[in-house]
Design a protein around this motif. Sequence first.
Motif, PDB file in Angstrom:
ATOM      1  N   ILE A 140      -0.567 -13.131  -7.165  1.00  0.00           N
ATOM      2  CA  ILE A 140       0.385 -12.422  -6.303  1.00  0.00           C
ATOM      3  C   ILE A 140       0.445 -10.949  -6.670  1.00  0.00           C
ATOM      4  CG2 ILE A 140       2.843 -12.201  -5.712  1.00  0.00           C
ATOM      5  CD1 ILE A 140       3.077 -15.230  -6.004  1.00  0.00           C
ATOM      6  N   LYS A 141       0.514 -10.661  -7.951  1.00  0.00           N
ATOM      7  CA  LYS A 141       0.637  -9.282  -8.409  1.00  0.00           C
ATOM      8  C   LYS A 141      -0.609  -8.462  -8.071  1.00  0.00           C
ATOM      9  CE  LYS A 141       4.738  -9.109 -10.007  1.00  0.00           C
ATOM     10  NZ  LYS A 141       5.726  -8.241  -9.330  1.00  0.00           N
ATOM     11  N   LYS A 142      -1.760  -9.060  -8.171  1.00  0.00           N
ATOM     12  CA  LYS A 142      -2.992  -8.335  -7.872  1.00  0.00           C
ATOM     13  C   LYS A 142      -3.019  -7.894  -6.410  1.00  0.00           C
ATOM     14  CE  LYS A 142      -6.896  -9.914  -9.562  1.00  0.00           C
ATOM     15  NZ  LYS A 142      -7.950 -10.854  -9.974  1.00  0.00           N
ATOM     16  N   LYS A 143      -2.471  -8.704  -5.519  1.00  0.00           N
ATOM     17  CA  LYS A 143      -2.398  -8.330  -4.110  1.00  0.00           C
ATOM     18  C   LYS A 143      -1.399  -7.196  -3.903  1.00  0.00           C
ATOM     19  CE  LYS A 143      -3.616 -12.949  -2.461  1.00  0.00           C
ATOM     20  NZ  LYS A 143      -3.162 -14.158  -1.733  1.00  0.00           N
ATOM     21  N   LEU A 145      -0.615  -4.902  -6.052  1.00  0.00           N
ATOM     22  CA  LEU A 145      -1.007  -3.687  -6.770  1.00  0.00           C
ATOM     23  C   LEU A 145      -2.243  -3.021  -6.191  1.00  0.00           C
ATOM     24  CD1 LEU A 145      -0.424  -4.961 -10.414  1.00  0.00           C
ATOM     25  CD2 LEU A 145       1.060  -3.519  -9.044  1.00  0.00           C
ATOM     26  N   LEU A 146      -2.647  -3.432  -4.995  1.00  0.00           N
ATOM     27  CA  LEU A 146      -3.815  -2.794  -4.396  1.00  0.00           C
ATOM     28  C   LEU A 146      -3.569  -1.306  -4.186  1.00  0.00           C
ATOM     29  CD1 LEU A 146      -4.903  -5.469  -1.752  1.00  0.00           C
ATOM     30  CD2 LEU A 146      -6.018  -4.914  -3.914  1.00  0.00           C
ATOM     31  N   SER A 147      -2.332  -0.944  -3.869  1.00  0.00           N
ATOM     32  CA  SER A 147      -2.000   0.461  -3.647  1.00  0.00           C
ATOM     33  C   SER A 147      -1.431   1.131  -4.894  1.00  0.00           C
ATOM     34  CB  SER A 147      -0.992   0.573  -2.499  1.00  0.00           C
ATOM     35  OG  SER A 147       0.164  -0.192  -2.787  1.00  0.00           O
ATOM     36  N   GLY A 148      -0.891   0.363  -5.811  1.00  0.00           N
ATOM     37  CA  GLY A 148      -0.295   0.937  -7.017  1.00  0.00           C
ATOM     38  C   GLY A 148       0.985   1.687  -6.692  1.00  0.00           C
TER      39      GLY A 148
END
Length: 369
Positions: A140-143, A145-148
Amino acid sequence: MSELNVSSLYDRADKKRINSFAKKRKSDMVVDLHYDKVEANFEWLDLMEDTMRYLDNILRNPNRFIINEDEIVKVELAKRVTVDSIKHLAKHTNLIQDINEKEEITPSKILNINKEETFETYENRFIYTLIINMENFIDIKKKQLLSGSYIKDDKAIQYKAASVVGFEHVSIDLSIKTSLHTKKDDGMKNGESLATRIDKVEQQILDLKNSEVYKALKRAHAAIVRPPIKKTNVILKNVNFQYALVLWNYLQDHFGDDVKRDKKDKKYDESGELRTFFDDTFLLNYLALCTLNKEEYSTKDVKENVMRQVIQKIIDINSGLTEEELKNMIGEQFAIVKYRDNTTLASVSKIYRKHIDKYLNKISNNKLN
């Protein structure tokens, strides 16, 4: 910051012109705002990194549980006869096949107890479920954090105004934009990027999944643990499980979208202080444009400006000077300069008259001869 040069235009300008300009001024302003701020939280990653060693300790030294499987089998298939087998036979005499003269009993069937070691304890299932939750949480977090983390702040203003000064028509059409786009290099720690840290944690989770305990529980289709967690002695007193419980609770509380976002899109007609600022700058722009006309800088304006600067310097040097003393000082200097100028003028006139008379006499004598 020193005073803006353009501000002096207002002091030098004709106040009647300013009043006329302000009285007949009409203006419109449209403000267009687009603001988007995203703040990512990486507390979860710190917590996972810190907890990983304790999870490894648990799986290297897992709790085991011995289970007894009772089974009634034929005597010839019994692997081991125990006291429990004899007790069971005494209660179930129907399983006795024969009793000989020596009172030796021959059972037809007997209780066989198989003892098996298993990892399916509550504590192990708790860790098994925690590892699954960690994997899902990272996905979930990786999705997210795509934009940061970033800030986008775009502002735009459209300003139109017009006024009349006498027979002169004045207008302005102004457009101004600002754009601020910044992106934070979030998640850096000890020189490692966010992506590197996440990759490391995922590799550590993969190592945990390759442990004997995890594989055994997966093969057995062990039931996952549901909150709330039972406070068993092991979970409460074992340090490794205490850290695991902290991580469990954090993931439960932050499993949703934990990214903070502040987004605003607004377009409106401005009629307050901001438009007043632009109205004032419209006036200054007009006064600056008027400097193209030489008559705008009259001798009177120049004299007043010079006098203002002189008086300011006098006051700066003599801060305690009173108004009366200042007037007397200026009066004395005026009389001196005026007398000096008059004296100089009289001397020049006298010399000029002398030479003119001399020239006229010379002309007269030439005529007589």
